[in-house]
Design a protein around this motif. Structure first.
Motif, PDB file in Angstrom:
ATOM      1  N   ASP A   1       0.653  -1.438   0.218  1.00 52.19           N
ATOM      2  CA  ASP A   1      -0.417   0.393   0.071  1.00 52.19           C
ATOM      3  C   ASP A   1       0.761   1.122   0.354  1.00 52.19           C
ATOM      4  N   ASP A   2       0.152   1.903   0.342  1.00 53.26           N
ATOM      5  CA  ASP A   2       1.192   3.847   0.924  1.00 53.26           C
ATOM      6  C   ASP A   2       2.017   4.067   1.685  1.00 53.26           C
ATOM      7  N   THR A   3       2.116   2.952   2.604  1.00 52.63           N
ATOM      8  CA  THR A   3       3.032   2.525   3.840  1.00 52.63           C
ATOM      9  C   THR A   3       4.269   3.335   2.776  1.00 52.63           C
ATOM     10  N   PRO A   4       5.428   4.178   3.437  1.00 52.37           N
ATOM     11  CA  PRO A   4       6.337   4.183   2.834  1.00 52.37           C
ATOM     12  C   PRO A   4       7.925   2.587   3.169  1.00 52.37           C
ATOM     13  N   ASP A   5       8.348   2.722   2.156  1.00 57.07           N
ATOM     14  CA  ASP A   5       9.233   1.743   2.457  1.00 57.07           C
ATOM     15  C   ASP A   5       8.998   0.307   3.035  1.00 57.07           C
ATOM     16  N   ALA A   6       7.727   0.185   2.876  1.00 54.58           N
ATOM     17  CA  ALA A   6       7.536  -0.977   3.844  1.00 54.58           C
ATOM     18  C   ALA A   6       6.115  -2.036   2.940  1.00 54.58           C
ATOM     19  N   VAL A   7       6.853  -2.983   2.739  1.00 57.47           N
ATOM     20  CA  VAL A   7       5.405  -4.117   2.731  1.00 57.47           C
ATOM     21  C   VAL A   7       4.506  -4.925   3.879  1.00 57.47           C
ATOM     22  N   LEU A   8       3.099  -4.877   3.833  1.00 57.49           N
ATOM     23  CA  LEU A   8       3.054  -5.551   5.492  1.00 57.49           C
ATOM     24  C   LEU A   8       2.116  -6.920   4.484  1.00 57.49           C
ATOM     25  N   VAL A   9       3.205  -8.172   5.525  1.00 55.80           N
ATOM     26  CA  VAL A   9       2.565  -9.427   5.997  1.00 55.80           C
ATOM     27  C   VAL A   9       1.790  -9.862   6.602  1.00 55.80           C
ATOM     28  N   SER A  10       0.816 -10.646   5.985  1.00 59.75           N
ATOM     29  CA  SER A  10      -0.807 -10.556   7.030  1.00 59.75           C
ATOM     30  C   SER A  10      -1.611 -11.867   7.322  1.00 59.75           C
ATOM     31  N   GLY A  11      -1.139 -12.451   8.085  1.00 59.08           N
ATOM     32  CA  GLY A  11      -2.340 -13.981   7.912  1.00 59.08           C
ATOM     33  C   GLY A  11      -2.402 -14.061   9.756  1.00 59.08           C
ATOM     34  N   PHE A  12      -3.049 -15.032   9.712  1.00 55.56           N
ATOM     35  CA  PHE A  12      -3.176 -15.113  10.910  1.00 55.56           C
ATOM     36  C   PHE A  12      -2.338 -16.437  12.243  1.00 55.56           C
ATOM     37  N   ASP A  13      -2.156 -16.924  11.157  1.00 56.49           N
ATOM     38  CA  ASP A  13      -1.135 -18.450  11.829  1.00 56.49           C
ATOM     39  C   ASP A  13       0.468 -17.525  11.505  1.00 56.49           C
ATOM     40  N   PRO A  14       0.725 -17.644  12.969  1.00 56.94           N
ATOM     41  CA  PRO A  14       2.000 -16.832  13.406  1.00 56.94           C
ATOM     42  C   PRO A  14       3.064 -17.826  13.007  1.00 56.94           C
ATOM     43  N   VAL A  15       2.932 -18.964  12.161  1.00 64.54           N
ATOM     44  CA  VAL A  15       4.366 -19.935  11.569  1.00 64.54           C
ATOM     45  C   VAL A  15       4.244 -19.274  10.667  1.00 64.54           C
ATOM     46  N   ARG A  16       3.558 -19.643  10.045  1.00 63.85           N
ATOM     47  CA  ARG A  16       3.138 -19.024   8.048  1.00 63.85           C
ATOM     48  C   ARG A  16       3.463 -17.410   8.153  1.00 63.85           C
TER      49      ARG A  16
END
Length: 555
Positions: A282-297
Motif C-alpha cells: 500500500d502507501d506505507t513508505p519503504d515497507a510492505v506488510l505480511v498479514s496472516g492469522f497463522d503466526p508460523v506461516r
C-alpha cells in the motif's frame, strides 16, 4: 573409354542399391522385433502396475483394518482403565469401612477386656475366701485331738457353712435372674448393647474431632493458599510480549515494491501461494506488510521476503526455493525452542511431537501474551506452589507446560483446547495426573488430583499479572463502564469507581440507607452479578465503603 567408365559406375550403383535395400529390410525386421519386444515389455509393465495397484489396495485395506483394531484396543484399554479406577475407588471405600469397623471392634474389645478383668478380680476374691475356709478346716483338723468333745459342733458348723454357701449361690443366681428379667436382657445381649454404646460414643467423638479439623482447615485454607501463591509469584519474574497478526518488512526504497509485485503480479501471487499469507503493498513508505492469522506461516513469509529482498532475485522459482528453505529453518527453530523450554524446566521424556507443539507456542499469542512464555511461566508457578505444598513439583511443571497445548494443534477442532490437550497428552502416554490437570484447568472435566487446581491457579496468576496481556482500548473502556454500571444499579449506591485497571471496584454507599450488615451483603451481590454478566481475566475485588462523619463546631 568414357562409355565403359560410365557403365561401370552404373553397375556399381546397382549393386549398392541392392545392398541398401537388403540393409533396409534387415533394419525393418529389427525394428519389428524391437516393437514386438516393446509391446511385450509394455504388457508386462501394465501387468506389473496392475499387480502393484492390487497390492497397494490390499495394503490400504489391511492398514485400515489394523487402524480399526488399534482404535478398538485403545478403547478397550481405556474402558479397562476406567473400570480399574472405579474398582480401586470401591476398594478404597470398603477399606475405609473396614477400618472403621476394626476401630469399633477394638473399642469393644477394650471394654470386654475391662469386664474380663473385673470378673478375674471377683474370681480372685472367691479363691481367697476358699483358701481362708480351707485354712479354718486345717486348723480344726489340727485341734481335733484337743477338741474331741467339740467335733460334733464343728460338723454342725460345717454343715451350716455348706448350707449357707449353697444358699448364697442360689441367691446370686436368683439375683442375676431378677436383673435379667428387670432389664429384659440376657448377659450376652447386655454385653452387645454395651459394646454398641461404646462404639456409638467413639463415633461421636471421632465425628466431633473431624468437624473441628475441618473448621480449622477452612479457617486456615485461604490464608495458606494466598501465602503459597504469593511466594510463588514473588520468586518468579517474567517479561510480557505483545504480538500482532501483521508483520512489516522494511524496503530499501519504494522501487522495490514493483519487484515484489512482479510483472502482472506474478511474483506476489507465487509468494502468497507458497506461504499461505497475504502480502499488502500500500502507501506505507519503504515497507510492505505480511498479514496472516497463522503466526508460523507469517514468520516464514517475513523471513523469506527479507531474504529475497536482500538477494535481489525475485521470480516464482526463486520464491519457492527460498520459502522452502526458510520453512525448514523455522521447523528446526520450533523443535529447538521446545527442547530448550523442556530443558529450562527440567522436564525429561517428552514425546517429540509434544516438543514440536511446545515449540510452536513461540509463534502463538493469547490475548497479546506469548503462549510459550505464558506456558513456561505457568509451569514455574505450578512447580513452586507444588513444592510449597509438598506435592510432586515435576508433574506440576509438566502439566503447566502442556496446559495450553491444545491451542497449537493443527486443523479445526470441535472441542475446547483443554479437552484436546488432555486427549493429546493421553495419546502420547503422559501420566494420568498430568493429563487430568491439562483437561481440568478450565473446569471442562472434574479435577482428580491436587495438581489440577495448582495448574489452574498458576494459569490464572500468569494471565492476571499486570502487563501480561493486551486488550483493545475500546474493549477495556467498555469493561470499566460495565463494572461501574453494574455497581450503580444497586439500591443505596452513590458512586462507583473502577480502579487498578479494572481489577477492583470501589462502591460508595448512602449511610442512611445501607447499614454495615447490608454493606457486606451488597458486596457479595455485586461480585456475584459481575461473575454472571461479565468476562474478565483473573479476579475483581469489590470494596463497599460506608463512611459516617460527625461534625460539630465550637464557638
Amino acid at each position: 573409354m568414357a562409355v565403359g567408365f560410365i557403365g561401370g559406375r552404373v553397375r556399381s550403383g546397382g549393386t549398392a542399391a541392392a545392398q541398401f535395400e537388403a540393409a533396409a529390410r534387415r533394419a525393418e525386421d529389427v525394428a519389428a522385433r524391437a516393437e514386438a519386444e516393446a509391446d511385450r515389455f509394455q504388457e508386462r509393465a501394465e501387468a506389473a502396475q496392475s499387480e502393484l495397484a492390487t497390492a497397494r489396495d490390499e495394503v490400504r485395506r489391511r492398514r485400515a483394518r489394523l487402524e480399526t483394531r488399534v482404535a478398538e484396543v485403545k478403547e478397550r484399554h481405556q474402558k479397562t482403565r476406567d473400570k480399574l479406577d472405579a474398582a480401586r475407588a470401591r476398594v478404597d471405600k470398603k477399606a475405609k469401612r473396614v477400618a472403621a469397623r476394626e476401630s469399633a471392634l477394638e473399642t469393644a474389645a477394650d471394654a470386654l477386656d475391662a469386664l474380663t478383668a473385673a470378673a478375674e478380680r471377683r474370681r480372685a476374691e472367691a479363691d481367697t475366701l476358699r483358701e481362708q475356709v480351707q485354712g479354718l478346716a486345717t486348723s480344726v483338723g489340727r485341734r481335733q485331738q484337743e477338741l474331741a468333745g467339740r467335733e460334733r459342733e464343728v460338723d454342725e458348723l460345717q454343715a451350716h457353712l455348706d448350707e449357707a454357701t449353697a444358699r448364697l449361690d442360689q441367691l446370686v443366681k436368683e439375683h442375676l435372674a431378677k436383673l435379667e428379667q428387670t432389664a429384659s436382657l440376657s448377659r450376652e445381649e447386655a454385653r452387645d448393647r454395651l459394646v454398641a454404646e461404646l462404639t456409638r460414643e467413639a463415633k461421636l467423638e471421632a465425628a466431633g474431632a473431624v468437624k473441628d479439623a475441618r473448621d480449622e482447615a477452612k479457617r486456615t485454607a485461604q490464608r495458606e493458599a494466598t501465602k503459597v501463591i504469593l511466594k510463588a509469584i514473588q520468586r518468579l519474574a517474567a517479561t510480557a510480549t505483545i504480538e500482532h497478526t501483521v508483520s512489516a518488512v522494511p524496503l530499501k526504497s519504494d522501487d522495490m515494491k514493483g519487484r515484489v509485485i512482479g510483472r502482472e503480479g506474478r511474483n506476489i501471487r507465487a509468494f502468497e501461494a507458497a506461504t499461505g499469507v497475504e502480502v499488502i503493498v500500500d502507501d506505507t513508505p519503504d515497507a510492505v506488510l505480511v498479514s496472516g492469522f497463522d503466526p508460523v506461516r507469517r514468520e516464514v513469509a517475513r523471513l523469506a521476503l527479507v531474504r529475497l529482498l536482500d538477494d535481489g532475485r525475485i521470480h516464482p522459482a526463486r520464491i519457492e526455493e527460498v520459502v522452502e528453505a526458510t520453512r525448514e529453518e523455522i521447523d528446526a527453530e520450533i523443535v529447538e525452542a521446545g527442547e530448550q523450554a523442556a530443558l529450562d524446566l527440567q522436564i525429561h521424556g517428552l514425546h517429540p511431537e509434544l516438543i514440536r507443539l511446545v515449540g510452536r507456542m513461540k509463534y502463538r499469542a493469547s490475548y497479546g501474551q506469548n503462549l510459550l512464555q505464558h506456558s513456561v511461566e505457568t509451569a514455574k508457578l505450578a512447580g513452586l506452589m507444588a513444592a510449597e505444598l509438598g506435592l510432586d513439583a515435576r508433574k506440576a511443571r509438566r502439566a503447566g507446560l502442556l496446559h495450553d497445548i491444545g491451542k497449537v494443534i493443527e486443523g479445526d477442532l470441535e472441542q475446547p483446547h483443554a479437552i484436546a490437550g488432555m486427549e493429546l497428552a493421553r495419546q502420547y502416554k503422559e501420566h494420568p495426573d498430568v493429563a487430568n490437570a491439562v483437561g481440568a484447568h478450565h473446569d471442562e472435566v472434574p479435577m482428580a488430583t491436587p495438581i489440577a487446581p495448582i495448574v489452574q491457579a498458576a494459569d490464572a496468576a500468569s494471565g492476571a499479572r499486570p502487563g501480561a496481556r493486551r486488550e483493545a482500548l475500546e474493549r477495556y473502556v467498555q469493561r470499566l463502564k460495565g463494572l461501574e454500571g453494574i455497581a450503580s444499579d444497586f439500591e443505596g449506591v452513590l458512586q462507583a469507581y473502577a480502579i487498578q485497571a479494572g481489577r477492583e471496584i470501589r462502591v460508595v454507599v448512602d449511610t442512611e440507607r445501607v447499614s454495615d450488615a447490608v454493606a457486606e451483603t451488597l458486596a457479595r451481590d455485586i461480585s456475584r452479578r459481575i461473575e454472571r454478566e461479565m468476562e474478565y481475566p483473573g479476579q475483581i475485588k469489590v470494596t463497599v465503603i460506608r463512611e459516617v462523619r460527625a461534625v460539630a463546631v465550637a464557638r
